[in-house]
Design a protein around this motif. Structure first.
Motif, PDB file in Angstrom:
ATOM      1  N   LEU A   1       0.854  -1.183   0.000  1.00  0.00           N
ATOM      2  CA  LEU A   1       0.000   0.000   0.000  1.00  0.00           C
ATOM      3  C   LEU A   1       0.895   1.240   0.000  1.00  0.00           C
ATOM      4  O   LEU A   1       1.765   1.382   0.869  1.00  0.00           O
ATOM      5  CB  LEU A   1      -0.908   0.006   1.236  1.00  0.00           C
ATOM      6  CG  LEU A   1      -1.739   1.266   1.467  1.00  0.00           C
ATOM      7  CD1 LEU A   1      -2.745   1.492   0.350  1.00  0.00           C
ATOM      8  CD2 LEU A   1      -2.457   1.190   2.828  1.00  0.00           C
ATOM      9  N   ASN A   2       0.672   2.109  -0.980  1.00  0.00           N
ATOM     10  CA  ASN A   2       1.407   3.375  -1.061  1.00  0.00           C
ATOM     11  C   ASN A   2       0.431   4.521  -0.800  1.00  0.00           C
ATOM     12  O   ASN A   2      -0.604   4.618  -1.470  1.00  0.00           O
ATOM     13  CB  ASN A   2       2.040   3.554  -2.443  1.00  0.00           C
ATOM     14  CG  ASN A   2       2.924   2.382  -2.832  1.00  0.00           C
ATOM     15  OD1 ASN A   2       3.628   1.841  -1.993  1.00  0.00           O
ATOM     16  ND2 ASN A   2       2.867   1.974  -4.089  1.00  0.00           N
ATOM     17  N   ILE A   3       0.777   5.395   0.151  1.00  0.00           N
ATOM     18  CA  ILE A   3      -0.132   6.469   0.532  1.00  0.00           C
ATOM     19  C   ILE A   3       0.556   7.820   0.364  1.00  0.00           C
ATOM     20  O   ILE A   3       1.698   8.008   0.804  1.00  0.00           O
ATOM     21  CB  ILE A   3      -0.590   6.327   2.005  1.00  0.00           C
ATOM     22  CG1 ILE A   3      -1.165   4.933   2.265  1.00  0.00           C
ATOM     23  CG2 ILE A   3      -1.602   7.400   2.365  1.00  0.00           C
ATOM     24  CD1 ILE A   3      -1.405   4.650   3.738  1.00  0.00           C
ATOM     25  N   LEU A   4      -0.158   8.755  -0.268  1.00  0.00           N
ATOM     26  CA  LEU A   4       0.298  10.140  -0.366  1.00  0.00           C
ATOM     27  C   LEU A   4      -0.820  11.055   0.111  1.00  0.00           C
ATOM     28  O   LEU A   4      -2.003  10.732  -0.038  1.00  0.00           O
ATOM     29  CB  LEU A   4       0.679  10.489  -1.803  1.00  0.00           C
ATOM     30  CG  LEU A   4       2.077  10.057  -2.275  1.00  0.00           C
ATOM     31  CD1 LEU A   4       2.156  10.141  -3.791  1.00  0.00           C
ATOM     32  CD2 LEU A   4       3.160  10.928  -1.638  1.00  0.00           C
ATOM     33  N   PHE A   5      -0.453  12.193   0.684  1.00  0.00           N
ATOM     34  CA  PHE A   5      -1.445  13.135   1.178  1.00  0.00           C
ATOM     35  C   PHE A   5      -1.299  14.482   0.482  1.00  0.00           C
ATOM     36  O   PHE A   5      -0.184  14.962   0.249  1.00  0.00           O
ATOM     37  CB  PHE A   5      -1.290  13.346   2.693  1.00  0.00           C
ATOM     38  CG  PHE A   5      -1.521  12.106   3.501  1.00  0.00           C
ATOM     39  CD1 PHE A   5      -2.773  11.533   3.575  1.00  0.00           C
ATOM     40  CD2 PHE A   5      -0.473  11.504   4.182  1.00  0.00           C
ATOM     41  CE1 PHE A   5      -2.997  10.385   4.319  1.00  0.00           C
ATOM     42  CE2 PHE A   5      -0.680  10.362   4.929  1.00  0.00           C
ATOM     43  CZ  PHE A   5      -1.944   9.798   4.993  1.00  0.00           C
ATOM     44  N   ASN A   6      -2.437  15.083   0.188  1.00  0.00           N
ATOM     45  CA  ASN A   6      -2.474  16.456  -0.302  1.00  0.00           C
ATOM     46  C   ASN A   6      -3.220  17.282   0.746  1.00  0.00           C
ATOM     47  O   ASN A   6      -4.421  17.112   0.945  1.00  0.00           O
ATOM     48  CB  ASN A   6      -3.188  16.528  -1.654  1.00  0.00           C
ATOM     49  CG  ASN A   6      -3.233  17.949  -2.184  1.00  0.00           C
ATOM     50  OD1 ASN A   6      -2.338  18.744  -1.926  1.00  0.00           O
ATOM     51  ND2 ASN A   6      -4.293  18.272  -2.916  1.00  0.00           N
TER      52      ASN A   6
END
Length: 690
Positions: A586-591
């Motif tokens: 699982l790869n998570i990025l936040f904006n």
């Protein structure tokens, strides 16, 4: 009469006025007013700050005759290592809270470095942040203002009138009431002449650049290893966050004691308050804390879960003898602690040794009734000076009260040898005390002249040949019969063979971005069983772990999420996602955006995330436990059909035009493992922060 002569005259007159103020019940304002009128008429003005100097807490460099025209100015000549300089910061804070810039008062810190390391603006910025200094500070590297005015010691306060004229000089600490009186009288007088202006100055505080957030350390100082039935634990004085952390040796936090806001309060772990705690030491199931800016010794009972005060009143004292019981005894900036197990007949009596930096002495808190040197009896709870005259010097002596110390800041006991080794930071020396008779001896550093506190450097060698620069941390390695120290201002870890008194560098080269890189490390602890050194790398806001056998270094992750609850956060976001029951990534990025339109991410400030390593979670692992907001969070799941909870904290700093705000966001990912789901999932989530 030139400026230097006027400063000298004001220094002498200030002493005379102080004596008159102490003996006078009435007419104190009249006495000060006559003095201010007399010297304002002399119109002796000082030279403005040199152009090109580096400034802190302001958007641009200040000019006495442009930005500060029409203000009463207090120039604080300080060097950031100096304990006496630290002592006047609460006085200046009280002064600034009473008289604002618009009222007509401006305090300016004029940093005039003692040590070469202190001339570095990066290190001065860290000190400004660490001591939470909120007024403008200028780095006068060449000490030009110091020399122009003929300043001779730290700290010295110089008071200027609204057109830069010299009005008063205060040398040393302990002038709070005088300062308030002088400023009050000066503002009233010059306002009557319409010479005080209400304009603001371009303040821009530097604290927002710090990694503030519950999952981050902030200027950690001292640390200690705890041995218990479960193995080893680590106690860290998280000084900048005003709390004590207890954790296992892989970083999972078991107890958070205290909170981010400073205070002086006993109670349970959640409600207790500290103020810049420094030294910590362990005795059975209790942790003793040198609560530095509360001028107190606190006790943390790990079984009962409470904090109590065992010595000190919360207010700085000026007692050089002591002898009172517990909370009746005033203290002055206790900096480190160590327990000595004193043999009294057939009994072993614990004695808490205190590095009392503020009075340049070593004190003892007797935890049980006992007999000490010269067959003198002490009742349990007695807190008393045992070594040092109180004069700041590097004087060794067979008689402990005749010895002179210079800001002792670290202690470690060699129980087998009945010796305590201590760091004498202002003399840049390591010294020892024979705990059977009190004799104080040199180990290494400094020189033979007890009055010379400026003989420092970075040289390996034995005894006086070795040179250090303001060391702070020290630890005894009983297996190897050596002492490790943090040579703080040289950014190194050094080792001393106590038999030969030879001191040598073992880790760190003083340069950034190298394998063993430190920035003013101030605490060190040893796991002799595992051959590990734990180092409080203070200005990097981390604890580093050195494997002395494998010669490698890692940063200890601080996983405070293991004891957090959702109620601690004003911003909480929940997301669900699905991943294959066969396992996957699982790869998570936040904006991140903000509910308030005028808030923006500060690109110059640290924007961080951290992932929980709760022992309740299994079946997944994060590639990295901490990272920058721009970096993806990478999590690998093993085979299974469970639902996992991944908890992430975002520590972010947002700014408006005039101020910056630290915000903490909790993001909870519920990850469901199901058949026929993808084994690689990438999610970019919009986080709206209130």
């Amino acid at each position: 009469m030139n400026v230097r002569d006027v400063v000298e005259e004001l220094t002498q007159i200030g002493i005379e006025i102080r004596q008159n103020l102490e003996s006078s019940v009435d007419k104190k304002e009249e006495l000060v007013l006559r003095h201010i009128k007399a010297f304002s008429k002399k119109e002796t003005r000082i030279v403005d700050f040199q152009p090109g100097l580096e400034w802190f807490n302001v958007a641009e460099g200040l000019s006495l005759y442009r930005h500060l025209n029409g203000k009463i100015i207090i120039l604080d000549f300080f060097t950031y290592c100096c304990i006496n300089c630290m002592h006047i910061l609460p006085d200046l804070d009280a002064l600034e809270k009473r008289f604002s810039i618009k009222d007509g008062l401006v305090v300016v810190g004029v940093h005039s470095a003692k040590f070469s390391n202190e001339r570095d603006s990066k290190r001065l910025l860290s000190a400004v942040q660490r001591y939470n200094i909120k007024h403008p500070v200028v780095n006068d590297k060449t000490m030009s203002v110091w020399r122009n005015l003929g300043i001779c010691c730290w700290p010295t306060l110089v008071m200027l009138g609204p057109t830069g004229e010299l009005l008063a000089v205060f040398v040393g600490e302990g002038h709070r009431n005088e300062l308030i009186l002088y400023v009050d009288v000066a503002l009233t007088y010059f306002k009557s002449l319409n010479k005080i202006l209400q304009n603001d100055i371009p303040l821009q505080l530097a604290r927002h650049l710090l990694p503030i957030g519950n999952g981050n350390l902030l200027f950690p100082s001292k640390l200690e290893i705890v041995h218990n039935e479960q193995g080893e634990s680590l106690v860290i004085a998280d000084t900048g966050n005003n709390r004590i952390l207890v954790m296992d040796t892989v970083g999972n936090v078991q107890h958070v004691i205290g909170g981010s806001n400073p205070g002086f309060r006993d109670g349970d772990f959640e409600n207790a308050k500290f103020n810049a705690p420094q030294g910590v030491c362990i005795l059975d199931t209790s942790i003793y804390v040198a609560d530095n800016e509360n001028h107190a010794i606190r006790k943390i009972d790990l079984i009962k879960g409470i904090v109590t005060t065992v010595a000190g009143t919360g207010i700085q004292g000026h007692d050089y003898i002591g002898g009172k019981i517990g909370k009746d005894q005033v203290l002055s900036s206790p900096w480190d602690l160590a327990v000595y197990k004193h043999e009294h007949g057939k009994n072993i009596i614990p004695v808490l040794l205190i590095a009392m930096a503020g009075t340049h002495q070593i004190w003892a808190l007797f935890l049980e009734d006992t007999i000490w040197w010269k067959n003198r009896k002490y009742k349990a709870g007695t807190c008393v000076a045992i070594v040092g005259s109180g004069r700041e010097e590097n004087r060794n002596n067979t008689y402990p009260y005749a010895a002179g110390l210079a800001q002792p800041s670290g202690l470690t006991v060699a129980e087998e040898q009945k010796i305590v080794f201590f760091v004498d930071s202002e003399s840049s020396a390591i010294r020892s005390i024979d705990l059977q008779n009190g004799q104080v001896s040199v180990v290494c550093g400094a020189n033979r002249n007890p009055a010379d506190l400026h003989d420092y450097g970075d040289i390996d060698g034995a005894k006086y040949q070795a040179k250090l620069q303001h060391p702070l941390g020290i630890a005894w390695h009983p297996k190897e019969n050596i002492v490790y120290i943090t040579d703080t201002y040289n950014h190194k870890i050094k080792m001393i063979d106590v038999t030969t008194q030879y001191c040598k560098t073992v880790y760190g080269d003083g340069k950034p971005n190298e394998k063993f890189s430190f920035d003013e490390p101030s605490g060190i602890a040893i796991s002799s069983e595992k051959d590990l050194l734990y180092v409080a790398d203070t200005n990097h806001h981390v604890v580093k772990v050195i494997d002395t056998k494998k010669e490698n270094i890692t940063t200890l992750p601080i996983n405070i999420l293991t004891i957090e609850t959702d109620n601690n956060y004003k911003n909480v976001h929940f997301f669900d996602t699905i991943i294959s029951e066969k396992g996957g990534k699982l790869n998570i990025l936040f904006n991140v955006t903000f509910a308030e339109s005028d808030l923006k991410l500060n690109l110059d400030a640290p924007q961080k995330w951290s992932v929980s390593l709760s022992t309740k979670s299994s079946g997944w692992v994060a590639t990295e436990n901490n990272g920058e907001l721009s970096d993806p969070i990478l999590i690998t799941f093993s085979e299974g059909n469970e639902t996992h909870e991944v908890r992430v904290i975002l520590d972010i700093v947002a700014c408006k035009t005039t101020e910056c705000i630290s915000k903490k966001v909790l993001v909870v990912y519920r990850v469901h493992q199901k058949p026929n789901a993808s084994n690689i999932v990438t999610e970019q989530k919009e986080i709206i922060v209130k």
